[in-house]
Design an enzyme around this catalytic site. Sequence first.
Site, PDB file in Angstrom:
ATOM      1  N   ASP A 183      44.960  20.469  19.938  1.00  0.00           N
ATOM      2  CA  ASP A 183      44.673  20.754  18.523  1.00  0.00           C
ATOM      3  C   ASP A 183      44.249  22.212  18.304  1.00  0.00           C
ATOM      4  OD1 ASP A 183      42.361  19.830  19.935  1.00  0.00           O
ATOM      5  OD2 ASP A 183      41.276  19.432  18.064  1.00  0.00           O
ATOM      6  N   HIS A 184      43.873  22.920  19.376  1.00  0.00           N
ATOM      7  CA  HIS A 184      43.418  24.310  19.248  1.00  0.00           C
ATOM      8  C   HIS A 184      44.456  25.338  19.689  1.00  0.00           C
ATOM      9  CE1 HIS A 184      39.097  23.253  18.515  1.00  0.00           C
ATOM     10  NE2 HIS A 184      39.612  22.109  18.889  1.00  0.00           N
TER      11      HIS A 184
HETATM   12 ZN   LIG Z   1      39.296  20.004  18.795  1.00  0.00          ZN
HETATM   13 ZN   LIG Z   2      38.589  19.700  22.190  1.00  0.00          ZN
END
Ligand SMILES: [Zn+2]
Ligand SMILES: [Zn+2]
Length: 304
Positions: free
Chosen positions: A65-66
């Site tokens: 997600d990053h």
């Molecule tokens: Zn995250």
């Molecule tokens: Zn994380």
Amino acid sequence: MLKVIFLGTGGSVPSPNRGMPSLMVVREGERMLFDCGEGTQRQMMFARSGFMDISSIFLTHFHADHTLGVPGLIQTMGFQGRVEPLHIYGPKFVREYCDVLDSLGYLKPGFDVVAHELKHGDVVERSGYRIEAFRNFHSVPGLGYALREDNRPGRFNKPKALGLGVPEGPLFGRLQRGEDVDVHGRIIKSSEVVGEARPGRQLVYTGDTTPSHTFLSVLEGVDLWISEATFADEASDKAAETQHSSSGDVARLAAMAGVGRLILTHISSRYSEDITPLLEDARKHFPNVAVAEDFTEVDIPLKG
Ligand SMILES: [Zn+2]
Ligand SMILES: [Zn+2]
């Protein structure tokens, strides 16, 4: 100018109103990203923040997600003819991450992508500011980042300098730079006409993490702390289990550290209808708190 643009404020999975984690920090015209989740470049287009000239990307950890926005961003920068190197900073595995992207052979950006592995205590020195990396506490190796500006010289008291007989001109500049000067045989000290140095601005982004008292020394007196608050306190068990934070725990730390302002991000989709629990739990401990939305912009004003 020192400004933060929240490009994505969701945690773990995107939702219709929250993109994946990414912050843009704009400082005196320079743009840098902290995390670059899926869809970040499209968020930058919506925010009209510009993205071709991003100097650096600071990644907190390698959960998807990053980081999933990085390859797409590199590809677009290549299509647009970027030639300047792009610096990607991150914890352990940042080199492997960049090598994998490169070795697959699909990205041929036409500019260098330079990986910099950082560890707790490392400092990236830049002109006018520095970025310090510090350890956070998540399920995988991770870093938080503190951006600290250099102090600015104190204010120059022009009427006083003129009153002391200093002629307007180059002597003013020397006094402002801290030199003492000779005016017709009399020494005028810089400290007589220049005030105390003014503190630079500071912001901290802790990334995905369990709240830790080790952050207190990093956070002490900063203008802005950007913290994840994936959950409200009702889900503090879940926060502990997944090594994330609850908003009440974060706000308690903010109060202890004496930060100027706290902004919460990386919000679980369970609060997509209503962020009230997050805010209420935080305000019990620290009043100057807000929950970021995608495209929230925050200016950090100069001090003094
Ligand atoms: Zn995250
Ligand atoms: Zn994380």
